[in-house]
Write a protein that holds these residues in place. Structure first.
Motif, PDB file in Angstrom:
ATOM      1  N   ILE A 121       0.553  -1.063   0.058  1.00 33.28           N
ATOM      2  CA  ILE A 121       0.055   0.082   0.368  1.00 33.28           C
ATOM      3  C   ILE A 121       1.279   0.980  -0.328  1.00 33.28           C
ATOM      4  CG2 ILE A 121      -1.739   1.413   1.572  1.00 33.28           C
ATOM      5  CD1 ILE A 121      -2.666  -1.458   2.578  1.00 33.28           C
ATOM      6  N   ARG A 122       0.629   1.882  -1.230  1.00 32.26           N
ATOM      7  CA  ARG A 122       1.458   3.492  -0.966  1.00 32.26           C
ATOM      8  C   ARG A 122       0.460   4.485  -1.574  1.00 32.26           C
ATOM      9  NH1 ARG A 122       2.610  -0.065  -5.264  1.00 32.26           N
ATOM     10  NH2 ARG A 122       2.912   1.875  -7.890  1.00 32.26           N
ATOM     11  N   PRO A 123       0.981   5.487  -0.927  1.00 31.25           N
ATOM     12  CA  PRO A 123       0.526   6.594  -1.523  1.00 31.25           C
ATOM     13  C   PRO A 123       1.051   7.467  -2.610  1.00 31.25           C
ATOM     14  CG  PRO A 123       2.225   7.440   0.232  1.00 31.25           C
ATOM     15  CD  PRO A 123       1.305   6.027   0.364  1.00 31.25           C
ATOM     16  N   THR A 124      -0.045   7.625  -3.851  1.00 25.05           N
ATOM     17  CA  THR A 124       0.848   8.129  -4.803  1.00 25.05           C
ATOM     18  C   THR A 124       1.270   9.752  -4.376  1.00 25.05           C
ATOM     19  OG1 THR A 124      -1.723   8.967  -5.516  1.00 25.05           O
ATOM     20  CG2 THR A 124      -1.166   7.103  -5.883  1.00 25.05           C
ATOM     21  N   ARG A 125       1.698  10.326  -5.918  1.00 24.81           N
ATOM     22  CA  ARG A 125       2.197  11.310  -5.918  1.00 24.81           C
ATOM     23  C   ARG A 125       0.987  12.666  -5.663  1.00 24.81           C
ATOM     24  NH1 ARG A 125       6.306  11.497 -10.282  1.00 24.81           N
ATOM     25  NH2 ARG A 125       5.825   9.025 -10.513  1.00 24.81           N
ATOM     26  N   GLU A 126      -0.342  11.772  -5.970  1.00 28.05           N
ATOM     27  CA  GLU A 126      -1.449  12.689  -6.510  1.00 28.05           C
ATOM     28  C   GLU A 126      -1.973  13.000  -5.572  1.00 28.05           C
ATOM     29  OE1 GLU A 126      -1.000   9.947  -8.689  1.00 28.05           O
ATOM     30  OE2 GLU A 126       0.283  11.620 -10.465  1.00 28.05           O
ATOM     31  N   GLY A 127      -1.767  12.508  -4.571  1.00 26.53           N
ATOM     32  CA  GLY A 127      -2.635  12.541  -3.048  1.00 26.53           C
ATOM     33  C   GLY A 127      -3.877  11.284  -3.088  1.00 26.53           C
ATOM     34  N   GLY A 128      -3.600   9.881  -3.779  1.00 28.17           N
ATOM     35  CA  GLY A 128      -4.100   8.961  -3.646  1.00 28.17           C
ATOM     36  C   GLY A 128      -3.460   7.681  -2.932  1.00 28.17           C
ATOM     37  N   LYS A 129      -3.270   6.697  -3.357  1.00 28.72           N
ATOM     38  CA  LYS A 129      -2.963   5.405  -2.784  1.00 28.72           C
ATOM     39  C   LYS A 129      -3.707   4.564  -4.043  1.00 28.72           C
ATOM     40  CE  LYS A 129      -6.795   4.064  -0.490  1.00 28.72           C
ATOM     41  NZ  LYS A 129      -7.600   5.863  -0.663  1.00 28.72           N
ATOM     42  N   THR A 130      -2.430   3.510  -4.223  1.00 20.13           N
ATOM     43  CA  THR A 130      -2.232   2.093  -4.816  1.00 20.13           C
ATOM     44  C   THR A 130      -2.175   0.898  -3.168  1.00 20.13           C
ATOM     45  OG1 THR A 130      -1.177   3.268  -7.155  1.00 20.13           O
ATOM     46  CG2 THR A 130      -1.152   1.014  -6.450  1.00 20.13           C
ATOM     47  N   VAL A 131      -3.103   0.235  -3.690  1.00 23.55           N
ATOM     48  CA  VAL A 131      -3.341  -0.868  -3.134  1.00 23.55           C
ATOM     49  C   VAL A 131      -3.177  -1.658  -4.034  1.00 23.55           C
ATOM     50  CG1 VAL A 131      -4.481  -2.337  -1.768  1.00 23.55           C
ATOM     51  CG2 VAL A 131      -4.826  -0.495  -1.275  1.00 23.55           C
ATOM     52  N   SER A 132      -1.595  -2.762  -3.993  1.00 24.67           N
ATOM     53  CA  SER A 132      -1.066  -3.787  -4.474  1.00 24.67           C
ATOM     54  C   SER A 132      -0.785  -4.917  -4.555  1.00 24.67           C
ATOM     55  CB  SER A 132      -0.092  -2.856  -5.951  1.00 24.67           C
ATOM     56  OG  SER A 132       1.187  -2.141  -5.030  1.00 24.67           O
ATOM     57  N   ILE A 133      -0.503  -5.502  -5.743  1.00 26.98           N
ATOM     58  CA  ILE A 133      -0.453  -6.740  -4.476  1.00 26.98           C
ATOM     59  C   ILE A 133       0.703  -7.574  -6.076  1.00 26.98           C
ATOM     60  CG2 ILE A 133      -2.048  -8.041  -3.701  1.00 26.98           C
ATOM     61  CD1 ILE A 133      -2.548  -9.698  -6.747  1.00 26.98           C
ATOM     62  N   GLU A 134       1.819  -8.341  -5.565  1.00 27.94           N
ATOM     63  CA  GLU A 134       2.682  -9.466  -6.328  1.00 27.94           C
ATOM     64  C   GLU A 134       2.476 -10.364  -5.903  1.00 27.94           C
ATOM     65  OE1 GLU A 134       7.464  -9.387  -6.924  1.00 27.94           O
ATOM     66  OE2 GLU A 134       5.937  -6.960  -7.214  1.00 27.94           O
ATOM     67  N   LEU A 135       2.906 -11.640  -7.272  1.00 29.60           N
ATOM     68  CA  LEU A 135       2.572 -13.113  -7.101  1.00 29.60           C
ATOM     69  C   LEU A 135       3.193 -13.494  -8.076  1.00 29.60           C
ATOM     70  CD1 LEU A 135      -2.092 -12.684  -7.569  1.00 29.60           C
ATOM     71  CD2 LEU A 135      -0.189 -13.659  -5.465  1.00 29.60           C
ATOM     72  N   PRO A 136       3.622 -14.751  -7.627  1.00 31.84           N
ATOM     73  CA  PRO A 136       4.348 -15.446  -9.012  1.00 31.84           C
ATOM     74  C   PRO A 136       3.404 -15.990  -9.787  1.00 31.84           C
ATOM     75  CG  PRO A 136       4.752 -16.566  -7.089  1.00 31.84           C
ATOM     76  CD  PRO A 136       3.895 -15.305  -6.406  1.00 31.84           C
ATOM     77  N   TRP A 137       3.449 -15.368 -11.000  1.00 31.79           N
ATOM     78  CA  TRP A 137       3.530 -16.081 -12.303  1.00 31.79           C
ATOM     79  C   TRP A 137       3.631 -17.715 -12.459  1.00 31.79           C
ATOM     80  CZ3 TRP A 137       0.146 -14.099 -15.239  1.00 31.79           C
ATOM     81  CH2 TRP A 137      -0.308 -14.787 -16.695  1.00 31.79           C
ATOM     82  N   ALA A 138       2.074 -18.394 -12.183  1.00 32.34           N
ATOM     83  CA  ALA A 138       2.224 -19.776 -12.455  1.00 32.34           C
ATOM     84  C   ALA A 138       1.118 -20.171 -13.385  1.00 32.34           C
ATOM     85  CB  ALA A 138       1.849 -20.682 -11.138  1.00 32.34           C
ATOM     86  N   VAL A 139       1.599 -20.620 -14.370  1.00 33.38           N
ATOM     87  CA  VAL A 139       0.421 -21.013 -15.935  1.00 33.38           C
ATOM     88  C   VAL A 139       0.600 -22.533 -15.652  1.00 33.38           C
ATOM     89  CG1 VAL A 139       0.082 -18.786 -16.873  1.00 33.38           C
ATOM     90  CG2 VAL A 139       2.013 -20.552 -17.575  1.00 33.38           C
ATOM     91  N   PRO A 140      -0.398 -22.803 -16.182  1.00 35.59           N
ATOM     92  CA  PRO A 140      -0.115 -24.731 -15.856  1.00 35.59           C
ATOM     93  C   PRO A 140       0.720 -25.589 -17.400  1.00 35.59           C
ATOM     94  CG  PRO A 140      -2.726 -24.291 -15.963  1.00 35.59           C
ATOM     95  CD  PRO A 140      -1.843 -22.777 -16.158  1.00 35.59           C
ATOM     96  N   ALA A 141       1.500 -25.566 -17.052  1.00 35.72           N
ATOM     97  CA  ALA A 141       2.158 -26.472 -17.793  1.00 35.72           C
ATOM     98  C   ALA A 141       1.640 -27.233 -19.811  1.00 35.72           C
ATOM     99  CB  ALA A 141       3.751 -27.731 -17.975  1.00 35.72           C
ATOM    100  N   GLU A 142       0.693 -27.423 -19.564  1.00 31.97           N
ATOM    101  CA  GLU A 142       0.187 -28.307 -19.884  1.00 31.97           C
ATOM    102  C   GLU A 142      -1.648 -27.885 -20.604  1.00 31.97           C
ATOM    103  OE1 GLU A 142       0.729 -30.969 -21.884  1.00 31.97           O
ATOM    104  OE2 GLU A 142       2.710 -31.275 -21.060  1.00 31.97           O
ATOM    105  N   PRO A 143      -1.727 -28.008 -21.562  1.00 32.31           N
ATOM    106  CA  PRO A 143      -3.584 -27.198 -21.298  1.00 32.31           C
ATOM    107  C   PRO A 143      -4.429 -28.433 -20.778  1.00 32.31           C
ATOM    108  CG  PRO A 143      -2.714 -27.462 -23.556  1.00 32.31           C
ATOM    109  CD  PRO A 143      -1.718 -28.479 -22.607  1.00 32.31           C
ATOM    110  N   VAL A 144      -5.767 -27.714 -20.352  1.00 36.57           N
ATOM    111  CA  VAL A 144      -6.356 -28.562 -18.784  1.00 36.57           C
ATOM    112  C   VAL A 144      -7.682 -27.969 -19.982  1.00 36.57           C
ATOM    113  CG1 VAL A 144      -6.937 -28.658 -17.013  1.00 36.57           C
ATOM    114  CG2 VAL A 144      -5.176 -27.458 -17.315  1.00 36.57           C
ATOM    115  N   THR A 145      -8.270 -29.549 -19.361  1.00 34.23           N
ATOM    116  CA  THR A 145     -10.000 -29.658 -20.504  1.00 34.23           C
ATOM    117  C   THR A 145     -10.874 -29.572 -19.102  1.00 34.23           C
ATOM    118  OG1 THR A 145      -9.191 -31.803 -19.495  1.00 34.23           O
ATOM    119  CG2 THR A 145      -8.451 -32.311 -21.720  1.00 34.23           C
TER     120      THR A 145
END
Length: 152
Positions: A121-145
């Protein structure tokens, strides 16, 4: 895939925008290779829903819009942030069992941690805020039915 992908949408601070934000993020991530029927997509869908709901409900009409930013770096890290123009930072409220609201940040923190990510959670220069998440990117290696079994 590219080293860096970005997408962004700005929506009115209106309850109908919560669904639009959720659909935009899930659709974008599907284009980037994350099927909508995965556990990670479900977690992201709920996180975005809670972030957007907070941006609509807790800005008290002082933020006419909110922006959802999505970034994928080197197929390793996914960042999703919701920015509004209200200066008040979110607070963790005690969530009583019978309470109708106040659990959004608890849900976001829990899901983010369950996915191996971080919440910022961080304030913006304009006076608002950004709430953000960072996740490891994980996609299936094989197509899933649709039955949940991997295709050969």
């Amino acid at each position: 895939m590219a080293d860096h992908l970005e997408a962004s949408v700005t929506l009115p601070s209106d309850p109908a925008s919560v669904s639009a934000a959720r659909s935009y993020v899930v659709g974008t991530l599907a284009e980037w290779g994350l099927p909508a029927d995965t556990d990670m997509a479900d977690a992201v869908r709920l996180i975005v829903s809670e972030l957007a709901t907070n941006a609509v409900q807790h800005t008290f009409g002082q933020s006419p819009t909110f922006t959802v930013d999505i970034a994928l770096d080197r197929d390793e890290h996914l960042r999703i942030g919701v920015t509004d123009s209200h200066p008040r930072l979110p607070k963790r409220l005690p969530a009583a069992v019978q309470q109708d609201n106040g659990r959004g940040m608890v849900i976001i923190r829990w899901l983010t941690a369950e996915c191996g990510g971080k919440l910022r959670i961080r304030p913006t220069r304009e006076g608002g805020k950004t709430v953000s998440i960072e996740l490891p990117w994980a996609v299936p290696a094989e197509p899933v039915t649709t039955a949940g079994q991997q295709q050969p």
